[in-house]
Design an enzyme around this catalytic site. Structure first.
Site, PDB file in Angstrom:
ATOM      1  CB  THR A  49      -0.919   0.024   1.246  1.00  0.00           C
ATOM      2  OG1 THR A  49      -0.125   0.345   2.399  1.00  0.00           O
ATOM      3  CG2 THR A  49      -1.595  -1.328   1.457  1.00  0.00           C
ATOM      4  CB  CYS A  50       0.171   4.861  -0.134  1.00  0.00           C
ATOM      5  SG  CYS A  50      -1.127   5.018   1.127  1.00  0.00           S
ATOM      6  CD  GLN A 115      -5.074  -0.590   1.256  1.00  0.00           C
ATOM      7  OE1 GLN A 115      -4.642  -0.623   2.419  1.00  0.00           O
ATOM      8  NE2 GLN A 115      -4.967   0.501   0.506  1.00  0.00           N
TER       9      GLN A 115
END
Length: 434
Positions: A49-50, A115
């Site tokens: 993820t970011c 996610q």
């Protein structure tokens, strides 16, 4: 081999490092295949993820870190100083904390669970999920659901965008029937749009100084795109107005809002001005049927939301710790299945052998009562032979802990720790007394 969770996140590394070890969605299947081949491991899953990149599986952590270094071309010494790793129960607990939002930059944020589910789905489709990871992920998802159900970890606003939408849901009982006008097209407005869609809002209008930027954002959310100059025409349709631009002058004045209210027949309008300097003239707040909030108004909502989430997080930690411990205890108990099966088969083989001998002698005319007594005696001696040897050896070695465990396994009552040693030492004295 133990379950491993190895990663780099917003707490352990700056964005300059995190972006270099991120895995784009389109390369995930090939990356999983390459890693499994290079590391000679059967099970692997990647979460990217970011704010974090984490890899889960049954693999040696030092080999996994070296593979990440080689795959992304990042020096190994750079990764060594900013990664974290957990194994077995700690790894499972970490995965649970991540899925519950307890390890997120924004405490309790819900997106991370989706996610993680995506990471599991991709790994499964790629053939890199076996029984171990499958069981771990299913337990992780179950605990995340339990935390969301039994605590308020995700119910209170902790961001400006979320707080704005949360206030809107207090004004309108059914957001699905409302139209929202979003002024600006930056990151905050994008987050606002996501939260509004999550709350059921179906009609969105995005207004921006440049139409292309408004259209780009509108395409992502199925919204209409307009220019700032078009706002007076669309304002009467807006039940919710949320503004966040970099304008140095107000975009909405009291006169434009008054005109819109007349066309709406004074149906209420909810407005949030997130911008600094303000996009909406303060005088608008004096109009009847307008609920206008600024960033300062939202601050109290955010602080209270953060406090409530922190309280909920304490309860969530207890749920996670208990679940991780119970899961690993169950997994360890399953590892005894093969030993139990072998022990049972061994006992059954001894019983069958002695029974066959007794039947042969019985058919030859042997005395049934004597044969039964002999079979029982021989069977008992053979079944207790190995435990007896172990007990004697533990006593001779003076290993009281092993002796205690052996007694517990074969079902003997607890006794004084030194009783066996004392009895074995006292035996010769009894002979001398005779």
């Amino acid at each position: 081999m133990p379950i491993i969770a190895l990663g780099i996140n917003h707490d352990s590394a700056p964005v300059a490092v995190r972006e270099r070890v991120a895995f784009a969605p389109e390369v995930m299947p090939s990356a999983l295949a390459e890693a499994r081949t290079a590391l000679e491991c059967r099970e692997l899953a990647i979460l990217s993820t970011c704010n974090r990149t984490e890899i889960y599986g049954e693999v040696a952590p030092e080999l996994l870190l070296a593979w990440i270094s080689d795959y992304h071309g990042v020096p190994l010494d750079q990764l060594s100083g900013c990664h974290y790793q957990f194994s077995d129960e700690l790894a499972v607990r970490h995965m649970m904390r991540v899925a519950c939002g307890l390890d997120s930059l924004v405490l309790g944020e819900p997106q991370i669970l989706g996610q993680m589910k995506s990471a599991y789905a991709v790994a499964r489709e790629s053939g890199s999920v076996g029984s171990t990871l499958h069981n771990v992920f299913q337990q992780v998802f179950s605990v995340a659901k339990k935390v969301r159900t039994e605590t308020a970890i995700g119910e209170n606003p902790v961001s400006v965008a979320y707080a704005a939408v949360s206030l809107a849901s207090r004004i309108f009982t059914d957001l699905g029937q409302q139209t929202a006008l979003l002024i600006g097209a930056g990151e905050t407005i994008e987050l606002v749009a996501r939260h509004l869609l999550d709350k059921g809002v179906k009609k969105l209008i995005v207004a921006n100084r440049t139409l292309s930027r408004a259209q780009s954002l509108a395409e992502d959310f199925g919204a209409e795109a307009i220019l700032l100059a078009d706002i007076p025409e669309y304002l009467p349709r807006a039940d919710i107005v949320i503004s966040s631009t970099a304008s140095q002058l107000p975009i909405l004045g009291k006169g434009a809002v008054e005109t819109a209210l007349k066309q709406r027949r004074h149906r209420p309008m909810f407005m949030v001005d997130i911008a600094v300097p303000r996009d909406i003239e303060p005088q608008v707040a004096k109009l009847d049927d307008v609920y206008l909030y600024t960033v300062d108004d939202l601050r109290g909502v955010i602080d209270e939301g953060r406090r409530l989430r922190e309280q909920a997080a304490e309860a969530a930690h207890h749920i996670v710790d208990a679940a991780a411990h119970a899961f690993m205890r169950e997994q360890r108990s399953l590892q005894a299945v093969d030993s139990i099966r072998s022990y049972r088969q061994q006992a059954q083989a001894v019983s069958k052998d002695e029974l066959e001998k007794a039947l042969i002698q019985l058919r030859a005319g042997g005395d049934p009562e004597q044969l039964l007594e002999q079979m029982a005696r021989t069977l008992t001696n053979k079944l207790i032979h190995a435990p007896t040897v172990a007990l004697r050896q533990a006593t001779a070695d003076g290993d009281l802990e092993r002796l205690r465990i052996a007694r517990e396994i074969i079902g003997l009552q607890p006794q004084d720790a030194g009783q066996d040693s004392h009895n074995s030492a006292a035996a010769p004295e009894k002979k001398n007394l005779k």
